[in-house]
Design a protein around this motif. Structure first.
Motif, short mmCIF file in Angstrom:
data_model
loop_
_atom_site.label_atom_id
_atom_site.label_comp_id
_atom_site.label_asym_id
_atom_site.label_seq_id
_atom_site.Cartn_x
_atom_site.Cartn_y
_atom_site.Cartn_z
N LEU A 1 0.81 -1.22 0.00
CA LEU A 1 0.00 0.00 0.00
C LEU A 1 0.84 1.27 0.00
O LEU A 1 0.28 2.37 -0.08
N ARG B 1 2.34 2.45 2.50
CA ARG B 1 1.93 3.15 3.72
C ARG B 1 2.89 2.83 4.85
O ARG B 1 3.28 1.69 5.05
N ASP C 1 -1.54 4.12 14.58
CA ASP C 1 -2.03 2.83 14.07
C ASP C 1 -2.04 1.73 15.13
O ASP C 1 -2.67 0.69 14.93
N HIS D 1 -8.41 -1.57 8.55
CA HIS D 1 -7.84 -0.28 8.96
C HIS D 1 -6.87 0.25 7.92
O HIS D 1 -6.83 1.46 7.66
N LEU E 1 -6.75 -0.28 4.66
CA LEU E 1 -7.32 0.06 3.36
C LEU E 1 -8.12 1.36 3.43
O LEU E 1 -8.75 1.66 4.45
N LEU E 2 -8.09 2.10 2.37
CA LEU E 2 -8.96 3.27 2.27
C LEU E 2 -10.42 2.80 2.27
O LEU E 2 -10.73 1.73 1.73
N PRO E 3 -11.33 3.58 2.88
CA PRO E 3 -12.73 3.15 2.91
C PRO E 3 -13.29 2.79 1.54
O PRO E 3 -14.06 1.84 1.40
N SER E 4 -12.85 3.51 0.51
CA SER E 4 -13.36 3.25 -0.83
C SER E 4 -12.86 1.92 -1.40
O SER E 4 -13.44 1.38 -2.35
N ALA E 5 -11.78 1.40 -0.80
CA ALA E 5 -11.19 0.15 -1.31
C ALA E 5 -11.44 -1.04 -0.39
O ALA E 5 -11.02 -2.15 -0.69
#
Length: 224
Positions: A49, A51, A57, A72, A74-78
């Motif tokens: 990612l 990240r 975190d 956690h 992942l982006l909400p959209s993904a």
């Protein structure tokens, strides 16, 4: 949370009650694998990612299931169900690879506590946020015949929900309020507390003694 176990004088000669069962977390409670889990998650997050994990975190990774950590990251959209499951599988793979490569350090006093529980004929359950294949990798290091194991994915909800502890008590035929849970993470403490277990919080020094477990139950019963 129960009353302070120190309120019951362990060395006073009083006969302290045995819990109906002792329910033990694994990672960070009996074995020192929290660091390996963090490094596994950090490595996957960076490689997959781009990240970098930070202090913020920690509550979303430490003591949490692989699915929780994946959701956690992942982006909400993904964060579709399939994406979370795929990332969780990569996290578990990375964790298992680290344990197989680096070994599993057992925390001080863990084997001694388990031996004392066996000698006292107190039923024990391992209640872990790790999946069973990771648990099975670690179990030989502990040299203890747990009566049962409840691993991640084996209840409808994992920690911090009470389901794993309620399931362990149910399968042992024990009343949750007469069980002592030994935990190290906020998610685990929340789960055991919500299940109405008496909870002892441990740390890098290793799990508590059997005397302290008995004192925890006695102190909590005195507060009922």
């Amino acid at each position: 949370m129960p009353s302070d176990p120190a309120a019951v004088p362990v060395g006073s000669g009083a006969v302290l009650p045995d819990p109906e069962a002792v329910l033990l977390d694994l990672d960070g409670t009996l074995v020192d694998t929290e660091g390996a889990w963090w490094r596994a998650v950090a490595g996957v997050a960076a490689a997959s990612l781009g990240r970098r994990l930070e202090e913020a975190d920690v509550p979303h990774v430490r003591g949490r299931t692989a699915a929780d950590a994946a959701a956690h990251l992942l982006l909400p959209s993904a964060a579709s169900g399939a994406a979370v499951a795929a990332l969780a599988e990569r996290l578990v793979d990375a964790f298992a690879e680290r344990l197989a490569r680096d070994g599993v350090p057992v925390l001080p006093g863990a084997r001694e506590l388990l031996a004392d529980l066996a000698a006292a004929s107190i039923p024990t359950a391992l209640v872990s946020a790790s999946p069973r294949r990771v648990v099975e990798l670690v179990l030989p290091c502990l040299r203890h015949p747990f009566h049962l194991v409840v691993a991640d994915g084996e209840t409808a909800r994992g920690k911090p929900y009470p389901d794993p502890y309620l399931e362990a008590a149910r399968r042992l035929g024990a009343a949750p309020e007469r069980c002592v849970a030994v935990e190290d993470s906020p998610a685990g403490v929340a789960a055991a507390t919500a299940a109405r277990c008496r909870v002892l919080v441990t740390g890098p020094a290793g799990p508590p003694s059997l005397a302290r477990i008995r004192a925890c139950l006695a102190a909590s019963e005195g507060a009922l």
